[in-house]
Design an enzyme around this catalytic site. Sequence first.
Site, mmCIF file in Angstrom:
data_model
loop_
_atom_site.group_PDB
_atom_site.id
_atom_site.type_symbol
_atom_site.label_atom_id
_atom_site.label_comp_id
_atom_site.label_asym_id
_atom_site.label_seq_id
_atom_site.Cartn_x
_atom_site.Cartn_y
_atom_site.Cartn_z
ATOM 1 N N ASN A 206 6.065 8.233 -1.314
ATOM 2 C CA ASN A 206 5.154 8.885 -0.552
ATOM 3 C C ASN A 206 6.104 9.452 0.753
ATOM 4 O O ASN A 206 7.228 8.991 0.843
ATOM 5 C CB ASN A 206 3.734 8.429 -0.157
ATOM 6 C CG ASN A 206 4.133 6.859 0.447
ATOM 7 O OD1 ASN A 206 4.723 6.968 1.853
ATOM 8 N ND2 ASN A 206 3.799 5.866 -0.019
ATOM 9 N N ASP A 275 -0.489 2.799 -4.772
ATOM 10 C CA ASP A 275 -1.559 2.285 -5.347
ATOM 11 C C ASP A 275 -1.258 2.041 -6.942
ATOM 12 O O ASP A 275 -1.771 1.262 -7.407
ATOM 13 C CB ASP A 275 -2.688 2.918 -5.072
ATOM 14 C CG ASP A 275 -3.262 3.005 -3.765
ATOM 15 O OD1 ASP A 275 -3.447 1.829 -3.266
ATOM 16 O OD2 ASP A 275 -3.542 4.009 -3.167
ATOM 17 N N LYS A 285 17.714 7.363 -18.742
ATOM 18 C CA LYS A 285 16.922 8.628 -18.218
ATOM 19 C C LYS A 285 16.244 8.968 -19.301
ATOM 20 O O LYS A 285 16.866 9.306 -20.174
ATOM 21 C CB LYS A 285 18.105 9.408 -17.637
ATOM 22 C CG LYS A 285 17.615 10.567 -16.814
ATOM 23 C CD LYS A 285 18.750 11.492 -16.488
ATOM 24 C CE LYS A 285 18.006 13.006 -15.907
ATOM 25 N NZ LYS A 285 19.029 14.033 -16.112
ATOM 26 N N PHE A 320 -3.858 -0.724 8.153
ATOM 27 C CA PHE A 320 -3.856 0.688 8.403
ATOM 28 C C PHE A 320 -4.747 1.587 7.270
ATOM 29 O O PHE A 320 -4.713 0.939 6.158
ATOM 30 C CB PHE A 320 -2.477 1.222 8.510
ATOM 31 C CG PHE A 320 -1.564 1.336 9.768
ATOM 32 C CD1 PHE A 320 -1.163 0.275 10.092
ATOM 33 C CD2 PHE A 320 -1.541 2.410 10.722
ATOM 34 C CE1 PHE A 320 -0.516 -0.077 11.688
ATOM 35 C CE2 PHE A 320 -0.752 2.497 11.908
ATOM 36 C CZ PHE A 320 -0.370 1.230 12.375
ATOM 37 N N LYS A 334 -12.766 0.088 4.089
ATOM 38 C CA LYS A 334 -11.613 -0.497 3.862
ATOM 39 C C LYS A 334 -11.352 -1.695 4.799
ATOM 40 O O LYS A 334 -11.049 -2.838 4.625
ATOM 41 C CB LYS A 334 -10.389 0.260 4.192
ATOM 42 C CG LYS A 334 -10.135 1.128 3.052
ATOM 43 C CD LYS A 334 -8.753 2.115 3.538
ATOM 44 C CE LYS A 334 -8.617 2.967 2.014
ATOM 45 N NZ LYS A 334 -7.548 3.853 2.367
ATOM 46 N N LYS A 338 -11.305 -5.317 2.768
ATOM 47 C CA LYS A 338 -9.958 -5.831 2.713
ATOM 48 C C LYS A 338 -9.958 -7.320 3.812
ATOM 49 O O LYS A 338 -9.161 -7.621 3.925
ATOM 50 C CB LYS A 338 -8.861 -4.785 3.075
ATOM 51 C CG LYS A 338 -8.965 -3.545 2.058
ATOM 52 C CD LYS A 338 -7.432 -3.051 2.292
ATOM 53 C CE LYS A 338 -7.526 -1.642 1.237
ATOM 54 N NZ LYS A 338 -6.174 -1.281 0.859
HETATM 55 O O1 PMT Z 1 5.826 5.495 8.189
HETATM 56 P P1 PMT Z 1 5.345 6.771 9.022
HETATM 57 O O2 PMT Z 1 6.272 8.075 8.649
HETATM 58 O O3 PMT Z 1 5.605 6.419 10.513
HETATM 59 O O4 PMT Z 1 3.773 6.747 8.969
HETATM 60 C C1 PMT Z 1 2.901 6.313 9.390
HETATM 61 C C2 PMT Z 1 1.685 5.743 8.026
HETATM 62 C C3 PMT Z 1 1.124 7.084 8.065
HETATM 63 C C4 PMT Z 1 2.496 5.489 6.973
HETATM 64 C C5 PMT Z 1 1.182 4.578 8.508
HETATM 65 O O5 PMT Z 1 0.539 4.935 9.946
HETATM 66 C C6 PMT Z 1 -0.075 4.309 7.963
HETATM 67 O O6 PMT Z 1 -1.061 4.916 7.924
HETATM 68 N N1 PMT Z 1 0.108 3.375 6.839
HETATM 69 C C7 PMT Z 1 -0.751 2.989 5.664
HETATM 70 C C8 PMT Z 1 -0.688 4.044 4.595
HETATM 71 C C9 PMT Z 1 -1.781 3.732 3.562
HETATM 72 O O7 PMT Z 1 -1.071 3.113 2.498
HETATM 73 O O8 PMT Z 1 -2.877 3.744 3.732
HETATM 74 P P2 PMT Z 1 -3.983 3.271 2.692
HETATM 75 O O9 PMT Z 1 -5.338 3.882 3.394
HETATM 76 O O10 PMT Z 1 -3.758 4.055 1.192
HETATM 77 O O11 PMT Z 1 -3.964 1.846 2.806
HETATM 78 C C10 PMT Z 1 -4.790 0.836 3.565
HETATM 79 C C11 PMT Z 1 -4.069 -0.355 3.946
HETATM 80 O O12 PMT Z 1 -3.996 -1.139 2.749
HETATM 81 C C12 PMT Z 1 -2.713 -0.196 4.464
HETATM 82 O O13 PMT Z 1 -2.664 -1.270 5.550
HETATM 83 C C13 PMT Z 1 -1.794 -0.348 3.312
HETATM 84 O O14 PMT Z 1 -0.441 -1.405 3.798
HETATM 85 C C14 PMT Z 1 -2.720 -1.497 2.469
HETATM 86 N N2 PMT Z 1 -2.328 -1.332 1.152
HETATM 87 C C15 PMT Z 1 -2.603 -0.252 0.475
HETATM 88 C C16 PMT Z 1 -2.193 -0.194 -1.034
HETATM 89 C C17 PMT Z 1 -1.698 -1.253 -1.661
HETATM 90 N N3 PMT Z 1 -1.523 -1.615 -2.883
HETATM 91 N N4 PMT Z 1 -1.390 -2.640 -0.829
HETATM 92 C C18 PMT Z 1 -1.588 -2.596 0.361
HETATM 93 O O15 PMT Z 1 -1.596 -3.567 1.262
#
Ligand code: PMT
Length: 399
Positions: A206, A275, A285, A320, A334, A338
């Site tokens: 991403n 995810d 490949k 986040f 969330k 979580k």
């Molecule tokens: O890195 P930059 O370019 O500065 O951009 C910042 C950012 C947008 C990446 C950052 O600010 C941000 O939003 N990070 C979380 C992105 C994300 O994965 O969001 P989510 O809504 O899909 O996940 C929610 C939370 O679960 C996040 O804390 C993520 O780390 C966590 N997660 C998600 C999926 C997974 N399988 N395991 C996780 O721990």
Amino acid sequence: MGATVLLGITGGIAAYKAPLLVRLMVKSGLNVHVIVSRSATEFVTPLTLATLSGNPVCQDMWKNRDKPSVEHISLADAADMAVVAPATANFIGKLANGVADDMLTTILMAFNKTVLICPSMNVNMYRNRILQSNLERLRTFGYHVMAPGSGELACGWVGEGRMPEPAKIFGEVELYLGPKDLNGLKVLVTAGPTEEPLDPVRFLTNRSSGRMGVAIAKRASTRGASVTLVSGPIKVAPPSGVKHVQVRTAMEMMEKVLESFHDFDLVIKAAAVADFRPETFQKEKIKKDKFGTTIKLVRNPDILATLGSRKSHDQIIVGFAAETEDAIQNARIKLKNKNVDMLVLNDVGKPGAGFDGDTNIVRLMFRSGEEEQLPLMSKEDVADQILTRSLGLRGKPNG
Ligand code: PMT
């Protein structure tokens, strides 16, 4: 502020901006001692610097031989931090390799507090792998290196290598001299994207650059915390003074985070973890005529939710959320599912928010139901807000 700062100036054209930096620091109440290299005096006069700083300018190792104190040691002992601006390739090479052959390099050899280096040179010199390796070496020894600005250079070339503006350097100095309110805290930060390989040359990922997580790690460290940064492949250098653990996939991130999770007081998960991952990794490949058009995916474990289910009562966990629709409702879900203490929602559809840039627009959401919408600000300022609010949550049973 009242602290003492050593300002080293080396011989590059950007030395003409150094008096402005001295002025800014002195005006804010800092006691500034300037040390110039011999070639710096070709660009800026010691008289100007002595007049603006109100202190004698040091250059000659042998001038004050009759004084009882050893000048390079007493200056190093008295100062709270040192800045070198501009820092030439020659100076950086000497510092990185332990050469102490003039007043500035000798003082820095005896200096064991924060040192901020502001490289300034021609773009090709800056990109030279020897210079880059010297900068990397300095970072690993805990020196802080400010990224140079990009644009038209005095030599006529265009690119990176400009000394950051004095106001920007001064802002950085203020940060390092600021309060150490996270002293004694152990902080784990995750940053950047993960990569989920499909074959040796292809992967799912991403747009995360790692800037948000790196800003948090940097500010936590400058505020006194002991910081570990676990990141995927990030586009920015990890901050100096922070333990950096590099991973690639979500599974690797999960393993590294869980390994030492219980050692940390505060965990901030800014990483954009994939995810899903391809169900199978093809060793060779993939050939387009043999593969078809469907990739079967499987779910990755949710690292944050796992931490939420295992956290002890005195650990603070911050997650986040990157959302593009029904942002607030989705983030509230969330936060609850979580089991985190604070959720930082970035509405990544808004200009200036989310992925890659230097700014963000976030909403801080707490277990208690309290929410605070912050305006557009730099990722470092967002980092400070998150850290201050996390500190406030310590000791509160219900966030
Ligand atoms: O890195 P930059 O370019 O500065 O951009 C910042 C950012 C947008 C990446 C950052 O600010 C941000 O939003 N990070 C979380 C992105 C994300 O994965 O969001 P989510 O809504 O899909 O996940 C929610 C939370 O679960 C996040 O804390 C993520 O780390 C966590 N997660 C998600 C999926 C997974 N399988 N395991 C996780 O721990």
